[in-house]
Design a protein around this motif. Structure first.
Motif, PDB file in Angstrom:
ATOM      1  N   THR A  28      12.632  -4.220   4.909  1.00  7.21           N
ATOM      2  CA  THR A  28      11.628  -4.487   5.931  1.00  7.21           C
ATOM      3  C   THR A  28      10.878  -3.210   6.289  1.00  7.21           C
ATOM      4  O   THR A  28       9.652  -3.210   6.419  1.00  7.21           O
ATOM      5  CB  THR A  28      12.288  -5.080   7.192  1.00  7.21           C
ATOM      6  OG1 THR A  28      13.026  -6.239   6.829  1.00  7.21           O
ATOM      7  CG2 THR A  28      11.256  -5.443   8.235  1.00  7.21           C
ATOM      8  N   SER A  29      11.604  -2.123   6.424  1.00  2.00           N
ATOM      9  CA  SER A  29      10.974  -0.840   6.733  1.00  2.00           C
ATOM     10  C   SER A  29      10.041  -0.405   5.606  1.00  2.00           C
ATOM     11  O   SER A  29       8.924   0.064   5.854  1.00  2.00           O
ATOM     12  CB  SER A  29      12.055   0.216   6.957  1.00  2.00           C
ATOM     13  OG  SER A  29      11.482   1.474   7.143  1.00  2.00           O
ATOM     14  N   HIS A  30      10.488  -0.580   4.378  1.00  2.00           N
ATOM     15  CA  HIS A  30       9.663  -0.215   3.218  1.00  2.00           C
ATOM     16  C   HIS A  30       8.395  -1.069   3.165  1.00  2.00           C
ATOM     17  O   HIS A  30       7.299  -0.556   2.903  1.00  2.00           O
ATOM     18  CB  HIS A  30      10.471  -0.379   1.934  1.00  2.00           C
ATOM     19  CG  HIS A  30       9.739  -0.017   0.694  1.00  2.00           C
ATOM     20  ND1 HIS A  30       9.380   1.275   0.400  1.00  2.00           N
ATOM     21  CD2 HIS A  30       9.279  -0.778  -0.330  1.00  2.00           C
ATOM     22  CE1 HIS A  30       8.730   1.284  -0.745  1.00  2.00           C
ATOM     23  NE2 HIS A  30       8.653   0.047  -1.208  1.00  2.00           N
ATOM     24  N   LEU A  31       8.513  -2.360   3.423  1.00  4.40           N
ATOM     25  CA  LEU A  31       7.349  -3.241   3.427  1.00  4.40           C
ATOM     26  C   LEU A  31       6.373  -2.878   4.544  1.00  4.40           C
ATOM     27  O   LEU A  31       5.154  -2.928   4.352  1.00  4.40           O
ATOM     28  CB  LEU A  31       7.775  -4.700   3.564  1.00  4.40           C
ATOM     29  CG  LEU A  31       8.386  -5.331   2.313  1.00  4.40           C
ATOM     30  CD1 LEU A  31       8.895  -6.725   2.637  1.00  4.40           C
ATOM     31  CD2 LEU A  31       7.371  -5.392   1.198  1.00  4.40           C
ATOM     32  N   LYS A  32       6.887  -2.502   5.705  1.00  8.00           N
ATOM     33  CA  LYS A  32       6.012  -2.081   6.804  1.00  8.00           C
ATOM     34  C   LYS A  32       5.226  -0.830   6.420  1.00  8.00           C
ATOM     35  O   LYS A  32       4.040  -0.724   6.718  1.00  8.00           O
ATOM     36  CB  LYS A  32       6.834  -1.820   8.065  1.00  8.00           C
ATOM     37  CG  LYS A  32       7.293  -3.077   8.759  1.00  8.00           C
ATOM     38  CD  LYS A  32       8.074  -2.749  10.013  1.00  8.00           C
ATOM     39  CE  LYS A  32       8.590  -3.996  10.694  1.00  8.00           C
ATOM     40  NZ  LYS A  32       9.393  -3.678  11.892  1.00  8.00           N
ATOM     41  N   LYS A  33       5.871   0.121   5.754  1.00  9.73           N
ATOM     42  CA  LYS A  33       5.185   1.340   5.320  1.00  9.73           C
ATOM     43  C   LYS A  33       4.096   1.016   4.310  1.00  9.73           C
ATOM     44  O   LYS A  33       2.984   1.552   4.374  1.00  9.73           O
ATOM     45  CB  LYS A  33       6.185   2.329   4.711  1.00  9.73           C
ATOM     46  CG  LYS A  33       7.081   2.977   5.721  1.00  9.73           C
ATOM     47  CD  LYS A  33       8.060   3.926   5.053  1.00  9.73           C
ATOM     48  CE  LYS A  33       9.048   4.500   6.037  1.00  9.73           C
ATOM     49  NZ  LYS A  33      10.041   5.357   5.393  1.00  9.73           N
ATOM     50  N   ARG A  34       4.397   0.142   3.352  1.00 14.11           N
ATOM     51  CA  ARG A  34       3.405  -0.236   2.345  1.00 14.11           C
ATOM     52  C   ARG A  34       2.234  -0.976   2.976  1.00 14.11           C
ATOM     53  O   ARG A  34       1.081  -0.753   2.615  1.00 14.11           O
ATOM     54  CB  ARG A  34       4.049  -1.092   1.261  1.00 14.11           C
ATOM     55  CG  ARG A  34       4.993  -0.295   0.372  1.00 14.11           C
ATOM     56  CD  ARG A  34       5.642  -1.140  -0.676  1.00 14.11           C
ATOM     57  NE  ARG A  34       4.647  -1.664  -1.602  1.00 14.11           N
ATOM     58  CZ  ARG A  34       4.888  -2.585  -2.497  1.00 14.11           C
ATOM     59  NH1 ARG A  34       6.101  -3.091  -2.601  1.00 14.11           N
ATOM     60  NH2 ARG A  34       3.949  -3.012  -3.299  1.00 14.11           N
ATOM     61  N   LEU A  35       2.515  -1.842   3.940  1.00 16.43           N
ATOM     62  CA  LEU A  35       1.468  -2.587   4.629  1.00 16.43           C
ATOM     63  C   LEU A  35       0.580  -1.646   5.426  1.00 16.43           C
ATOM     64  O   LEU A  35      -0.643  -1.785   5.426  1.00 16.43           O
ATOM     65  CB  LEU A  35       2.089  -3.645   5.540  1.00 16.43           C
ATOM     66  CG  LEU A  35       1.127  -4.538   6.306  1.00 16.43           C
ATOM     67  CD1 LEU A  35       0.273  -5.335   5.326  1.00 16.43           C
ATOM     68  CD2 LEU A  35       1.880  -5.466   7.222  1.00 16.43           C
ATOM     69  N   LYS A  36       1.172  -0.674   6.084  1.00 14.60           N
ATOM     70  CA  LYS A  36       0.396   0.301   6.853  1.00 14.60           C
ATOM     71  C   LYS A  36      -0.496   1.119   5.932  1.00 14.60           C
ATOM     72  O   LYS A  36      -1.668   1.364   6.240  1.00 14.60           O
ATOM     73  CB  LYS A  36       1.340   1.221   7.633  1.00 14.60           C
ATOM     74  CG  LYS A  36       0.624   2.169   8.549  1.00 14.60           C
ATOM     75  CD  LYS A  36       1.600   2.977   9.370  1.00 14.60           C
ATOM     76  CE  LYS A  36       0.850   3.913  10.288  1.00 14.60           C
ATOM     77  NZ  LYS A  36       1.759   4.707  11.108  1.00 14.60           N
ATOM     78  N   ALA A  37       0.028   1.539   4.786  1.00 19.04           N
ATOM     79  CA  ALA A  37      -0.772   2.297   3.828  1.00 19.04           C
ATOM     80  C   ALA A  37      -1.927   1.452   3.299  1.00 19.04           C
ATOM     81  O   ALA A  37      -3.060   1.937   3.152  1.00 19.04           O
ATOM     82  CB  ALA A  37       0.101   2.788   2.678  1.00 19.04           C
ATOM     83  N   LEU A  38      -1.676   0.197   3.033  1.00 17.11           N
ATOM     84  CA  LEU A  38      -2.718  -0.705   2.543  1.00 17.11           C
ATOM     85  C   LEU A  38      -3.794  -0.914   3.600  1.00 17.11           C
ATOM     86  O   LEU A  38      -4.986  -0.896   3.292  1.00 17.11           O
ATOM     87  CB  LEU A  38      -2.098  -2.039   2.132  1.00 17.11           C
ATOM     88  CG  LEU A  38      -3.031  -3.063   1.513  1.00 17.11           C
ATOM     89  CD1 LEU A  38      -3.622  -2.515   0.223  1.00 17.11           C
ATOM     90  CD2 LEU A  38      -2.300  -4.350   1.244  1.00 17.11           C
TER      91      LEU A  38
ATOM     92  N   GLU B 221      -4.604   1.181   5.935  1.00 16.49           N
ATOM     93  CA  GLU B 221      -5.365   2.426   6.031  1.00 16.49           C
ATOM     94  C   GLU B 221      -6.363   2.550   4.886  1.00 16.49           C
ATOM     95  O   GLU B 221      -7.477   3.016   5.076  1.00 16.49           O
ATOM     96  CB  GLU B 221      -4.415   3.623   6.046  1.00 16.49           C
ATOM     97  CG  GLU B 221      -3.636   3.752   7.342  1.00 16.49           C
ATOM     98  CD  GLU B 221      -2.595   4.847   7.293  1.00 16.49           C
ATOM     99  OE1 GLU B 221      -2.441   5.507   6.232  1.00 16.49           O
ATOM    100  OE2 GLU B 221      -1.915   5.053   8.325  1.00 16.49           O
ATOM    101  N   GLU B 222      -5.961   2.140   3.692  1.00 18.91           N
ATOM    102  CA  GLU B 222      -6.877   2.192   2.553  1.00 18.91           C
ATOM    103  C   GLU B 222      -8.076   1.279   2.769  1.00 18.91           C
ATOM    104  O   GLU B 222      -9.197   1.622   2.422  1.00 18.91           O
ATOM    105  CB  GLU B 222      -6.162   1.780   1.263  1.00 18.91           C
ATOM    106  CG  GLU B 222      -5.250   2.832   0.699  1.00 18.91           C
ATOM    107  CD  GLU B 222      -4.584   2.361  -0.581  1.00 18.91           C
ATOM    108  OE1 GLU B 222      -5.117   1.443  -1.235  1.00 18.91           O
ATOM    109  OE2 GLU B 222      -3.538   2.922  -0.928  1.00 18.91           O
ATOM    110  N   LEU B 223      -7.838   0.119   3.336  1.00 15.40           N
ATOM    111  CA  LEU B 223      -8.922  -0.826   3.565  1.00 15.40           C
ATOM    112  C   LEU B 223      -9.862  -0.355   4.674  1.00 15.40           C
ATOM    113  O   LEU B 223     -11.037  -0.691   4.665  1.00 15.40           O
ATOM    114  CB  LEU B 223      -8.361  -2.201   3.908  1.00 15.40           C
ATOM    115  CG  LEU B 223      -7.652  -2.924   2.769  1.00 15.40           C
ATOM    116  CD1 LEU B 223      -7.024  -4.213   3.271  1.00 15.40           C
ATOM    117  CD2 LEU B 223      -8.607  -3.213   1.634  1.00 15.40           C
TER     118      LEU B 223
END
Length: 119
Positions: A42-52, A54-56
């Protein structure tokens, strides 16, 4: 009671006790491991979602650019580049090369400049 029946009862009782006694400690440990791995995922998915996200949100300006500038920034295929240089080497003017290669005159000039040809 006969000896085989009493041994069978003792065996079944020992089996039932071992199942219930062994399961409690193993299941608690397994639940803890599953909980930890679930938290990590869950923590890893939250980090990936936040990075995505930010990219958008980084630069919305490419969507506002005029259509013409987007077309000119697309890369020219290497076959077309070699065709342009060959036609220029044969003495064709930029206008004729533009017609034959389906590129604008500015794109043809840009390709020729990138190959070191002075125009």
């Amino acid at each position: 009671m006969s000896l085989p029946i009493s041994l069978m009862i003792i065996g079944i009782t020992a089996l039932i006790v071992s199942i219930f006694a062994g399961t409690k400690s193993n299941s608690a440990h397994e639940i803890e491991q599953v909980s930890i791995s679930l938290h990590q995922e869950t923590s890893h998915l939250k980090k990936r979602l936040k990075a995505l996200e930010e990219e958008l949100m980084i630069d919305p300006t490419p969507m506002k650019q005029p259509m013409r500038s987007i077309e000119t920034t697309k890369p020219v295929h290497s076959i077309i580049i070699s065709q342009i240089t060959a036609l220029h080497g044969q003495g064709y003017p930029v206008e004729e090369i533009s017609k034959r290669s389906s590129l604008t005159e500015d794109e043809v000039r840009s390709v020729l400049r990138s190959k070191g040809v002075r125009i």
